[in-house]
Every structure is written in structure tokens, then in C-alpha cells.
Design an enzyme around this catalytic site. Structure first.
Site, PDB file in Angstrom:
ATOM      1  CB  CYS A   1      56.515   2.026  16.967  1.00 30.13           C
ATOM      2  SG  CYS A   1      56.235   3.201  15.619  1.00 30.13           S
TER       3      CYS A   1
ATOM      4  CE  LYS B   1      23.309  37.430  21.522  1.00 33.65           C
ATOM      5  NZ  LYS B   1      23.524  36.534  22.664  1.00 33.65           N
TER       6      LYS B   1
ATOM      7  CG  ASP C   1      40.965  49.343  48.652  1.00 36.37           C
ATOM      8  OD1 ASP C   1      40.328  50.102  47.888  1.00 36.37           O
ATOM      9  OD2 ASP C   1      41.494  48.279  48.293  1.00 36.37           O
TER      10      ASP C   1
ATOM     11  CB  SER D   1      15.739  35.277  22.598  1.00 40.15           C
ATOM     12  OG  SER D   1      14.740  34.714  21.798  1.00 40.15           O
TER      13      SER D   1
ATOM     14  CG  ASP E   1      38.210  48.738  54.098  1.00 38.28           C
ATOM     15  OD1 ASP E   1      37.299  48.557  53.262  1.00 38.28           O
ATOM     16  OD2 ASP E   1      39.340  48.230  54.009  1.00 38.28           O
TER      17      ASP E   1
ATOM     18  CD  GLU F   1      38.737  57.996  54.791  1.00 40.61           C
ATOM     19  OE1 GLU F   1      39.747  57.705  55.466  1.00 40.61           O
ATOM     20  OE2 GLU F   1      37.764  58.618  55.244  1.00 40.61           O
TER      21      GLU F   1
ATOM     22  CB  CYS G   1      58.579   0.696  12.711  1.00 41.27           C
ATOM     23  SG  CYS G   1      59.189   1.195  14.327  1.00 41.27           S
TER      24      CYS G   1
END
Ligand code: IVH
Length: 680
Positions: free
Chosen positions: A417, A124, A42, A91, A46, A44, A420
Site C-alpha cells: 500500500c 455542424k 424489404d 472552411s 429485393d 418486395e 501504509c
């Protein structure tokens, strides 16, 4: 081509040096973004890029729109201008079954009078279709599909995508040509983008396709430039362009040669088997691909035959999209109900209007807990996105708040609950609300009974949930000990229970008196005691009475038993009700058979963790061999682990073992150790 070190500036005119730099940067970009093969570090890159910027700053008259420095330029646009495509963007017709694809192949063959046809098969891409206009080899205009005839001018945004060449390689291009392809975001880039969106308090994107579409529709191209977008080419606008190329595959080769990324996964296939095999191959590869695909596309490969087949309405007759079962769809969240689990945990469950995702019809999905519902912002009555990726259980991913009509309501965890009526408790700092009814709660009793009878516990064949519902609801089963008191007369009174099934069930219950201790311990349903821990406990204590008498300190001597698990075991046996059930089980002849002694072996006292795929044995099988040789198996790597056995594609356990300095061995070394055991 190589512009060489910066000193060469001295020998070249600024214009020539700028040209050389542009060509070199375009070549480096192509290798980096299209071929995934960076040529230079990178730093080089840059340096070359900075040199170009400096030269252009000194000679603004030499700046041209196809300079790599001009990928982002200009002020935000007030709106997108309309673009009329040279050629309509059509399409594809969809197929969802192999039969539909075979019918497509048959139609093509019949229309052309051919015995077999070759197709170019491609993934696709699940992204955004775009059209890129090149004049004299330069990228001059890019547009969305729009209504197919007219789209929006998003040139400035498309210029920021590094995998789109601003200038075509080579010289064999027509004066004017529309390139067609898909802009998308790699999944990993999408995850990173969403993490950063969240970090900055911004709304995350739904999926990579939405992120790509949203990024392309930015009026300020400098925003798009920060988004990790990619481009993949799949064709040209004009079917008559480049007539010297006889096939679609040759056309794609040419486009790749000009500098466009094309799917590596493309292949030429023919015949029903070829089409089906490609679909299966891509379906298999799908989870491992870096980008999302929603099917495969087959195109008659010979371009002359494509022209002969032509178009019906808006789609070509010569191509078809064979779609995967959608992994995501929207539906209504009809209600949120609460289920009570074996340990009393109250789990909110989404009741959905049935929707097909990932090939199955989904009507329920767990919402885990109250916090999760709030975090997702779900309201009862919402339209929601339901997702099911691969074999993963379906998930309610997010609501669509824009579809709300005002009558949606928030979910409230009940204070009592629903089964119950006992008080519901949610301990501070924990996400889970629990029914405090214990085994008084029929829901917990049912779940506890089902767990007790399950295959890996006491393995009572034929004791399924319908039966357990009846047994508990009619009061025949208060605790699991009652199972052993059932009689043919009691069973005869139940729905769908003939004499034969009753006799079979009683025999199965009888057989389940003599299960080994580890299964018995597991079957009791002690919170936090899974199969592996149950096995360790059985081997350590040998008798249920010894385990019941153990205190937390003793329990923690066992590998993998920490303070929380130890406390859970002690609390379980401190409960008089549980001791009573165990006493009743005893009386009924159920006590857990003592495990075979395993002292003295080579592996005695050694603790093993298995990870990855073993070539010769399944993990369970390898585990059994280790245990037979006196070793212990555990699921988690800790400092107490003696050996990690790592197979193919080991999980995170390998890294953990290494960080803890645990000895890592392969399957062969394990087999070697076991062999020594057998010899010795
Ligand atoms: S060919 C004449 N090839 O699918 C039709 N389309 O439903 C030209 N798509 O709008 C399309 N991958 O955005 C073609 N390998 C592929 C594709 C592909 C994705 C999209 C494209 C198009 C839609 C058609």
C-alpha cells in the site's frame, strides 16, 4: 412511376422496363435512406432489385453508371486520383462564445447597413466534407476536400452511399453543379461497426468521424459499401449557382427536392436572442441526435447579401461556426498514481497534463483497475485521448501509440500500500486490488471518517477532507469514535482553524450524536451496505445490537440482502476492531435513534422499487412516503419485489419487473394506495 408487378415485363421493352425499375428503386432508396420512411417491405424491394439485375445481365449493353446496381462496381483502385474542385472548398471561422457570435452578427449588420439579419441555422455535422459533381443530373465525380483546391477522387466509394442520389429528381438542375455536404456515420451504426470490428479481431475506430473518414478512404469500394455511411447536404460549390433562389434556406429546399438529405434541425433565426436560442436548443438536442455534431453553423440567409459580404482568406464572412466545448482532446498521461479508498480498494488514477474537454479542465481521471489499463494498452508517458461526453466523468479513452518515443513505461500495481505499506492483495477472479491494512491504513481511516461525516450519513457539517487529513495525520483521529473526543484545545492546534470554526465544528459533532439508526448503519461503511440496505436493516432490527447479533440466514430474510451482502455484514461485525469502535461510539452517546414504528399500515411488509420520473413527487420523496406508510424501498427488482412504480421514461427495471411478473403501477396508483393508508 410504379413499374408494377413483374408480369408487366411482358408489355414493356427491356430498356423501358429497366428504366422504370431504376426510377422506382431510386425512389424507394430515397424514401428509405433520406426520408427514413420505407415504402415497401424489404422482400418486395429485393424482388425489384433482383429483376433489375437479371435484366441487366441479359442486356449488358443497357447498363449505365447511374443504375442502382452500379453503386459498387469495378476493381480496387491502386490509388486515389487528384481532383481539382470547380470551386474552392473553404472552411468556416469558429466562435466559442456567445459574445463572438454577437460580434459576428454585428460585423455583418454593419457591413450591410442592416438592422437585423436573418440566418439559416444548421447543426455542424462532425463528419467528412465532400464535394459531389453532377452533370446533366447524374453523379459523375465525388471528392474529398483535400487542401481546399485539390482533393482526392473517391467517386467509387461515394457511389456506395445510399443517401446520395445517383441521378437527381426533377429537371430544374444546372448542367454542371458541385454539391457540398458531409459524410458521417450514425452513432448506433458506429457502435455496431465497432462491435463487429472487435469480434473479428480488428481495431475499433476512435469515433464516428474517424470511422467515416476511414471508410471513405478505402481503395476497394466494396469495403466502403459494407460501412453504414450517410450523407447530409449543406450547400453548393458555386455561390452564383441557381440565382433564382434568393435565400440559403430556399437553396437547401431545392437540394432536398432533388433528393439530398438535409438536416431536419435547420431553422431560420434572427437577432441575438434567435442565435443564442438555436445554439441552446441544439446543445440540448445534441445527446439525442443520431449523429455527432460539434456545433452549429449560422449563414446569412439572403444569398445576395452573402455575395456582398464575400470571403476573407479561406472563410466566408457571411457564416460562422459556433462550436460546442470539445468533448474530446489529446494530452499527456504524465503518471499513474494509486489511490486508496475507504474499503482499501487501490484505484489507479491518471495524472494528465491539464486539458479542456466538455467545458472543464481535466487533470485526473480514474482508470478503475489494472485490467482496464492493460485492456486500453496505456503506458505512462503516452499521448492519450481524453473524452467527456455530456455530464459523464472524464475518461482516458485510448493511447496514441504512433506518438510513442520509446521512453514510455508500463504501470505496475504496487505490492504494498502506498499509504501504509501493508501488503496489497488481489483475490483470484476479482479486478480490484486491496490494501490489507484495514483501519491501520491512514488512507482508509481518512476515507472512512469522511464517509462517516458525509451529509447522507452522520452529516457533520464542516468536516471536510483538509480537516480530516490533518486530524488523521496528526493522530487525533484513529477511529470515528475519536471525533467525539475532540476538544477545542486539540482543534486550536490545526491549520486554518480559528476559535469560531472550532466551536462550530464541535457543535456540529455534538448534533451528530443523535442520528437515526439507518444513517448510523450507513455511516459505519460496511462494504456493500448502501443507504437503501441500511434503511431496511434499521427497520428490521430496530437496534444496532440486534443487527450485530444477526447471522447470515436471518439477514437474508430481508429483501435485497443476498448471500454476499449478508456475509459482508457478518464479517464486519465479527471484526473485534469494529465492535470496539461501536462500543466507543456508544460510550460517546452515539447509537442510532430507533426508527418510528411502521407496523400495521396498508403497505407494511410490501417492497417497492421506483423507476423513471414521477410527475408529482421526486423519487426520494415518494420513497419517504412509502416508508412512512410501512413499505420498504429497494433499488433492484427481484422476485421479492411487490410493486414496481414506473414513472416517465422508466429504465431497464421495467422490463425486469415484467419478466419476473412483478406488479407494475403508476404514480397515481401509488398515491391512491397511500391515500387508503392515510384514511384507514
Ligand atoms: S458550410 C464555405 N455547413 O465544417 C464554408 N459546413 O469548418 C462551407 N460542416 O469543411 C461550409 N456542417 O465539413 C457548412 N452545416 C454545415 C456544416 C459544415 C459541418 C463542416 C464542413 C466544413 C467545415 C468548415
Amino acid at each position: 412511376m410504379n413499374p408494377g408487378p413483374p408480369s408487366s415485363t411482358e408489355r414493356l421493352s427491356p430498356a423501358a422496363r429497366i428504366d422504370a425499375l431504376r426510377a422506382e428503386i431510386a425512389r424507394l432508396d430515397h424514401h428509405y435512406y433520406v426520408l427514413d420512411q420505407p415504402l415497401l417491405p424489404d422482400a418486395e424491394y429485393d424482388r425489384l432489385y433482383s429483376e433489375l439485375l437479371a435484366l441487366e445481365a441479359a442486356h449488358p449493353d443497357l447498363i449505365t453508371p447511374d443504375s442502382p446496381s452500379q453503386r459498387v462496381a469495378g476493381a480496387p483502385a491502386p490509388a486515389f486520383a487528384a481532383v481539382v474542385h470547380d470551386h474552392a472548398m473553404r472552411s468556416l471561422n469558429n466562435a466559442f462564445t456567445n459574445e463572438a457570435v454577437l460580434a459576428f452578427d454585428r460585423r455583418c449588420r454593419e457591413a450591410l447597413g442592416a438592422d437585423t439579419l436573418a440566418y439559416l441555422a444548421e447543426p455542424k455535422f462532425d463528419g467528412v466534407a465532400v464535394s459531389l459533381l453532377f452533370e446533366e443530373g447524374r453523379f459523375v465525380r465525388g471528392a474529398t476536400r483535400g487542401d481546399g483546391t485539390q482533393g482526392e477522387d473517391i467517386t467509387a466509394n461515394l457511389r456506395t452511399i445510399r443517401s446520395i442520389p445517383l441521378r437527381l429528381n426533377g429537371s430544374d438542375h444546372p448542367r454542371r453543379i458541385e454539391i457540398r455536404g458531409e459524410v458521417l456515420m450514425f452513432r448506433a451504426d458506429f457502435e455496431r461497426l465497432n462491435a463487429s470490428q472487435l469480434e473479428h479481431g480488428l481495431k475499433p475506430f476512435m469515433n464516428p468521424r474517424n470511422a467515416a473518414a476511414g471508410s471513405l478512404r478505402q481503395l476497394d469500394a466494396s469495403v466502403t459499401a459494407k460501412r453504414p455511411l450517410r450523407f447530409f447536404v449543406y450547400g453548393v460549390g458555386d455561390d452564383d449557382a441557381l440565382p433564382e433562389l434568393a435565400t440559403q434556406s430556399a437553396l437547401i429546399e431545392r437540394l432536398a427536392h432533388w433528393g439530398f438529405p438535409a438536416a431536419r434541425e435547420r431553422a431560420v433565426v434572427s437577432g441575438p436572442d434567435g442565435l443564442a436560442a438555436y445554439y441552446t436548443r441544439m446543445a440540448t438536442m445534441r445527446p439525442g441526435l443520431p449523429f455527432a455534431i460539434d456545433g452549429v453553423v449560422f449563414k446569412v440567409n439572403a444569398r445576395a447579401l452573402q455575395r456582398e459580404l464575400g470571403y476573407v482568406a479561406r472563410a466566408p464572412r457571411y457564416a460562422i461556426a459556433y462550436k460546442f466545448a470539445p468533448e474530446e482532446d489529446i494530452t499527456r498521461l504524465l503518471d499513474i498514481e494509486v489511490q486508496v479508498g475507504r474499503t482499501g480498494a487501490l484505484t489507479p488514477v491518471a495524472r494528465l497534463e491539464p486539458v479542456r474537454v466538455g467545458g472543464v479542465t481535466v487533470t485526473n481521471a480514474t482508470l478503475h483497475n489494472e485490467d482496464e489499463i492493460r485492456r486500453k494498452g496505456l503506458l505512462i508517458g503516452d499521448w492519450v485521448i481524453v473524452r467527456r461526453a455530456g455530464d459523464v466523468i472524464p475518461e482516458v479513452f485510448a493511447p496514441l501509440p504512433e506518438r510513442r518515443r520509446g521512453d514510455e513505461r508500463a504501470f505496475v500495481m504496487p505490492g504494498f500500500c502506498p499509504v501504509c505499506g501493508s501488503r496489497v492483495e488481489r483475490a483470484a477472479g476479482l479486478a480490484i486490488a486491496r490494501c490489507t491494512g484495514g483501519l491501520y491504513c491512514p488512507a482508509q481511516r481518512k476515507q472512512a471518517t469522511l464517509h462517516f461525516a458525509s451529509r447522507r450519513a452522520m452529516d457533520i457539517e464542516g468536516l471536510g477532507d483538509k480537516l480530516v487529513d490533518q486530524l488523521v495525520d496528526r493522530g487525533h483521529v484513529q477511529t470515528v469514535a475519536d471525533l467525539y473526543r475532540l476538544t477545542a484545545a486539540t482543534l486550536a492546534g490545526l491549520e486554518r482553524m480559528g476559535d469560531k470554526s472550532a466551536a462550530r465544528l464541535l457543535a456540529a459533532i455534538d448534533r451528530a450524536r443523535r442520528r437515526p439508526l439507518d444513517r448510523f448503519i450507513f455511516a459505519l461503511g460496511i462494504p456493500q451496505v448502501g443507504e437503501a440496505t441500511a434503511r431496511d436493516l434499521a427497520h428490521q432490527f430496530g437496534r444496532i445490537e440486534a443487527l450485530m447479533a444477526a447471522d447470515a440466514e436471518v439477514l437474508q430474510q430481508i429483501p435485497d440482502v443476498g448471500p454476499a451482502v449478508a456475509a459482508s455484514i457478518v464479517n464486519f461485525f465479527a471484526e473485534p476492531h469494529n465492535r470496539d469502535v461501536i462500543a466507543q461510539l456508544h460510550a460517546a452517546g452515539v447509537r442510532g435513534e430507533a426508527p418510528p414504528a411502521r407496523a400495521g399500515g396498508h403497505l407494511s411488509g410490501k417492497s417497492f422499487v421506483l423507476t423513471g420520473t414521477l410527475a408529482h413527487h421526486g423519487r426520494a420523496e415518494a420513497g419517504a412516503l412509502i416508508q412512512a406508510a410501512g413499505g420498504k424501498i429497494s433499488n433492484t427488482v427481484s422476485a421479492k419485489t411487490d410493486y414496481l412504480v414506473a414513472g416517465e421514461e422508466p429504465g431497464t427495471k421495467l422490463a425486469k419487473a415484467k419478466s419476473l411478473g412483478v406488479t407494475v403501477i403508476g404514480e397515481n396508483e401509488l398515491l391512491e394506495m397511500l391515500r387508503k393508508e392515510a384514511d384507514g
